[in-house]
Design an enzyme around this catalytic site. Structure first.
Site, PDB file in Angstrom:
ATOM      1  N   HIS A 194      -6.095  -6.145 -10.171  1.00 27.35           N
ATOM      2  CA  HIS A 194      -5.431  -7.082  -9.268  1.00 27.35           C
ATOM      3  C   HIS A 194      -5.093  -8.392  -9.977  1.00 27.35           C
ATOM      4  O   HIS A 194      -4.268  -9.174  -9.484  1.00 27.35           O
ATOM      5  CB  HIS A 194      -6.303  -7.350  -8.043  1.00 27.35           C
ATOM      6  CG  HIS A 194      -6.568  -6.122  -7.235  1.00 27.35           C
ATOM      7  ND1 HIS A 194      -7.632  -5.282  -7.501  1.00 27.35           N
ATOM      8  CD2 HIS A 194      -5.906  -5.579  -6.196  1.00 27.35           C
ATOM      9  CE1 HIS A 194      -7.612  -4.278  -6.644  1.00 27.35           C
ATOM     10  NE2 HIS A 194      -6.582  -4.424  -5.833  1.00 27.35           N
ATOM     11  N   GLU A 222       0.819  -1.216   0.000  1.00 28.93           N
ATOM     12  CA  GLU A 222       0.000   0.000   0.000  1.00 28.93           C
ATOM     13  C   GLU A 222       0.849   1.260   0.000  1.00 28.93           C
ATOM     14  O   GLU A 222       0.526   2.248  -0.671  1.00 28.93           O
ATOM     15  CB  GLU A 222      -0.951  -0.008   1.204  1.00 28.93           C
ATOM     16  CG  GLU A 222      -1.948  -1.153   1.212  1.00 28.93           C
ATOM     17  CD  GLU A 222      -2.800  -1.218  -0.042  1.00 28.93           C
ATOM     18  OE1 GLU A 222      -2.960  -0.197  -0.724  1.00 28.93           O
ATOM     19  OE2 GLU A 222      -3.309  -2.308  -0.340  1.00 28.93           O
TER      20      GLU A 222
END
Length: 836
Positions: free
Chosen positions: A482, A391
């Site tokens: 993803h 992240e």
């Protein structure tokens, strides 16, 4: 317009000297930002070069951001504008030295079709002089987005709406891949071109809805408010701390008035809390307040008990996980690369733990430039070291390339974070110190947070998750980001660790066909230095897989040398995922491009003359330029050149040059081919203005299709008729009335036709019919029907016998019909009706 991104001007050798073989920082920390005078000087330099790129006075440049480069350099992200409006994803990454000179420029050029003065339009084909005055306001555009996404949502920050010119892109095959089967396509076989432009708003909404974050980016038409494109903007997935995943770990805190705060004053400056910090969201979507404790021992090392306190020892464990991950992310970037914090200039960030309730997610938000961690329900607390590194790497991307979070660029955005997460894990697992990145990571994203031991993603074989592909295909950009990250993750694993030659192995690639079958990796440290240099100093927001390969290879060559084992490893790693071709590890860089010579051609007047060549060696894809009697033929840019020969063409000499796409391109020139035109009787041209060079007369119908289009160049000359290419339900026609004498012994219709499409598969969605009609419009004969299935690179010459209509006046009619989505372009040139 060819949009294969290129690197202009090789980086100075001084940029990489001392970096290639030593584990030294890539970036210089703490550089001062450019002064207004320095920025103005850079813009002036770029403006002075506009003519070299086919740009005009309405094209401009705006520096959007700046970040550190290697010592003595700065990296500038420069937006391209037209009439002072930003052209979406058209940009330059410019490296300058301390003297202000341009060292290198990486360009994504998407505005060359603007400014040709061919009429104004809100939504025009490439070549229109687009009107930049919107018909709806930014607020109206924002309201339309909010009404569709979350009409009762709450704004975290006020929404933004920026007026832009949005290039609608399409993908076409390069000349060398025209006849390849879909399944055989390599990423280098395709290129992106501008289909048309739309005046639009880029709308950013950051809301909460039903207790969950709702972060989105939208492209909205500035003419009627219809939604053009939309994607999620939520980038997911020294005291003593008892961490959940790493045992007892040292964490830096601050003592204030007898209370310990989870603020690390040694890492980062400024930001919300003055330094790196961990806050307690306490089951809300806001950051909450900084964690405090009466002692400097934190957490109990156990997973959070749902519904329990977020501030007792059990509740503190999520904060310990977060601080340990944040410290190691900061240290890995700073100690190995010289990159401070997320933005490179040491601006502090923070992580909010316990966001929402039982929330199975962790995400980066560009609103706060911070991270939020959920407690999990199907997962355990989402604060594992690789998830935090992942992240936080989104923050680095946001500060540099800002890869658009959809399509292939979105997959690369996610892959960059997976790579960063794994490198943070490797660094932390080996003590979190030193100037190199060792091995030791598990190459499985988020395995620690899984209650079943099943990771979120397998870097070495993405398909193990059941959804991610192992290699690039033409449909990879249609996947969720993803999943489309999978091929690049595998590339990076191979680059670092190498592959296996056993076909049953998880580490095997059938695309590695050279020697040795098991490619050799170069280790984490070198792999990440190459990747980080490419992603921060060369990638643009629209970089796709093919573009990434060329720029990662350029970074390897700058760091370690052309032909080095590191540069070879990059080529092999990308080849292993069907991006580029494989090479031998001992063979060095590919040789220069070579080309065959076209054969001499003899045809009758009024017939098609066709010359073809084949290129080999070098680095595909190849670009072609054809010459007639030594003069460049405009628009002749494929491996085959065809046109309708006339008696005046007799004796013309043709040749072609081919240039490969290597970082240092090579060019080869063919031998000459001579055209012989036999007359066997005098042929007369009855079609008027069949090459469209004299405007629109005497053509009737949708004559606005006739013009000069940089996205669809002419077969010869400068003009053609671009029918279709709209991506919406529409019919367009072009017709001309001709008379065929009753005394004619032959009447031959020929035309050059190029078809490209965004459709796929074998279903005919869009079509072009060629008909002969009488003067009343009644169809006498349908000569041919072409569809999106017939798409191919370059022009093909079509020939038909119309002698059955001698003694008649007829219409030659072209009619194009598209369905409601995905464009197909039917481009006509050199329409001829030769009568003897």
């Amino acid at each position: 317009m060819n949009l294969r991104k290129t690197l202009i001007a090789a980086s100075l050798a001084a940029m990489s000297a001392g970096i290639a073989m030593a584990a030294e920082p890539l970036m210089a920390a703490g550089q001062a930002q450019s002064s207004p005078q320095e920025t103005a000087s850079l813009i002036a330099k770029l403006m002075s070069q506009r003519g070299n790129h086919g740009l005009v006075a309405d094209h401009g440049f705006v520096v959007a951001s700046e970040h550190p480069g290697v010592v003595g350099t700065k990296i500038h992200r420069v937006n391209h504008t037209f009439k002072n409006v930003r052209v979406w994803s058209s940009e330059s990454v410019v490296v300058t030295n301390d003297a202000g000179s341009i060292v290198s420029e990486s360009i994504s050029e998407r505005r060359q079709g603007l400014g040709l003065g061919l009429g104004q339009s809100f939504a025009g084909k490439a070549g229109t002089d687009i009107d930049v005055n919107p018909r709806i306001s930014g607020k109206q555009a924002t309201d339309l987005v909010v009404s569709k996404l979350a009409p009762t949502g709450t704004h975290i920050v006020p929404p933004k709406a920026e007026l832009i010119i949005y290039p609608v892109m399409k993908t076409v095959r390069v000349a060398s891949a025209v006849n390849k089967a879909e399944a055989a396509l390599n990423a280098m076989d395709l290129e992106e071109v501008v289909d048309h432009y739309e005046l639009a708003y880029f709308v950013q909404t950051r809301m909460t809805s039903n207790g969950r974050p709702n972060l989105n980016d939208s492209i909205v038409s500035a003419t009627d408010g219809h939604l053009i494109k939309q994607w999620s903007a939520m980038h997911t997935v020294v005291g003593v701390g008892h961490s959940e995943y790493n045992g007892d770990v040292p964490i830096n805190t601050t003592l204030s008035g007898g209370t310990y705060q989870m603020i690390d004053a040694s890492r980062g400056t400024g930001g919300t809390y003055g330094a790196m910090a961990i806050t307690n969201a306490n089951h809300t979507t806001s950051a909450g307040s900084v964690y405090t404790n009466s002692t400097n021992t934190w957490g109990d090392g156990q997973n959070y008990i749902s519904g329990g306190s977020t501030t007792n020892a059990n509740g503190q464990t999520a904060a310990v996980n977060a601080m340990w991950g944040l410290m190691n992310t900061y240290d890995m970037l700073t100690n190995t690369l010289g990159w401070q914090s997320l933005d490179g200039v040491n601006t502090a960030t923070y992580i909010a733990a316990h966001v929402n309730s039982n929330y199975d997610n962790a995400y980066y938000s560009d609103t706060c430039k911070c991270m939020y961690i959920g407690d999990g329900s199907s997962f355990t607390s989402l604060g594992s070291i690789d998830v935090i590194g992942h992240e936080m790497s989104h923050g680095v991307t946001a500060s540099t390339s800002n890869l658009t979070y959809s399509g292939e660029s979105g997959g690369l955005n996610e892959s960059n974070s997976d790579i960063g997460g794994e490198m943070v894990e490797a660094y932390a697992r080996n003590g979190g110190t030193g100037t190199t990145i060792p091995g030791g990571n598990d190459w499985m994203m988020g395995v620690e947070i899984s209650k079943t031991g099943t990771p979120l993603r397998w870097m070495y074989k993405p398909s193990k998750d059941g959804s991610s592909p192992n290699a690039w295909s033409s449909t990879v950009g249609n996947l969720d980001v993803h999943y489309s990250s999978g091929p690049n993750n595998r590339m990076y694993y191979f680059l670092s660790q190498g592959s296996n030659a056993t076909s049953s192995s998880d580490y095997y690639s059938a695309y590695l066909t050279k020697s040795p079958a098991a490619m050799t990796g170069i280790g984490n440290d070198k792999a990440y230095r190459i990747w980080f240099k490419a992603s921060t100093t060369k990638f643009t927001a629209s970089t796709n897989y093919a573009d990434a390969r060329s720029k990662v290879l350029a970074a390897a060559q700058e760091l370690y040398g052309v032909g080095s084992k590191e540069a070879i490893a990059v080529q092999r790693a990308y080849a292993a995922i069907n991006v580029g071709t494989d090479i031998d590890e001992t063979g060095g860089a590919p040789g220069p491009v070579t080309i065959s010579s076209p054969a001499n051609v003899t045809v009758a007047a009024g017939s098609a003359a066709s010359f073809s060549v084949s290129a080999s060696s070098g680095t595909a894809p190849y670009s072609y330029k054809w010459y007639r009697n030594g003069v460049l033929i405009s628009g002749a840019s494929s491996a085959t050149y065809s046109f309708t020969a006339q008696s005046t063409d007799n004796g013309a000499v043709f040749k072609v040059t081919v240039t490969d796409s290597a970082t240092t391109p090579t060019t080869a020139t063919s031998g000459n081919a001579t055209l012989t035109v036999t007359t066997g009787g005098t042929a007369t041209e009855t079609m008027v203005n069949g090459g469209f060079e004299s405007g629109t007369s005497p053509w009737t119908g949708n004559t606005g299709d006739i013009g000069t289009w940089s996205g669809e160049p002419a077969a010869t000359g400068t003009k053609d008729a671009w029918m279709g290419g709209n991506g919406s339900a529409i019919t367009e026609t072009l017709s001309q009335t001709v008379s065929i004498p009753s005394t004619a012994t032959s009447a031959t219709l020929t035309f050059a036709l190029h078809i490209d499409t965004a459709e796929s598969g074998s279903t005919a969605y869009d079509k072009l019919t060629v008909k002969v009609k009488n003067t009343a419009g009644t169809v006498l004969q349908t000569l041919a029907t072409y569809t999106n299935v017939n798409a191919a690179s370059g022009y093909q010459t079509r020939t038909f016998d119309l002698s059955a209509y001698k003694g008649q006046t007829v219409q030659v009619s072209f009619s194009e019909t598209e369905d409601s989505s995905l464009q197909t372009s039917f481009v006509l040139d050199n329409v001829s009706l030769m009568v003897k």
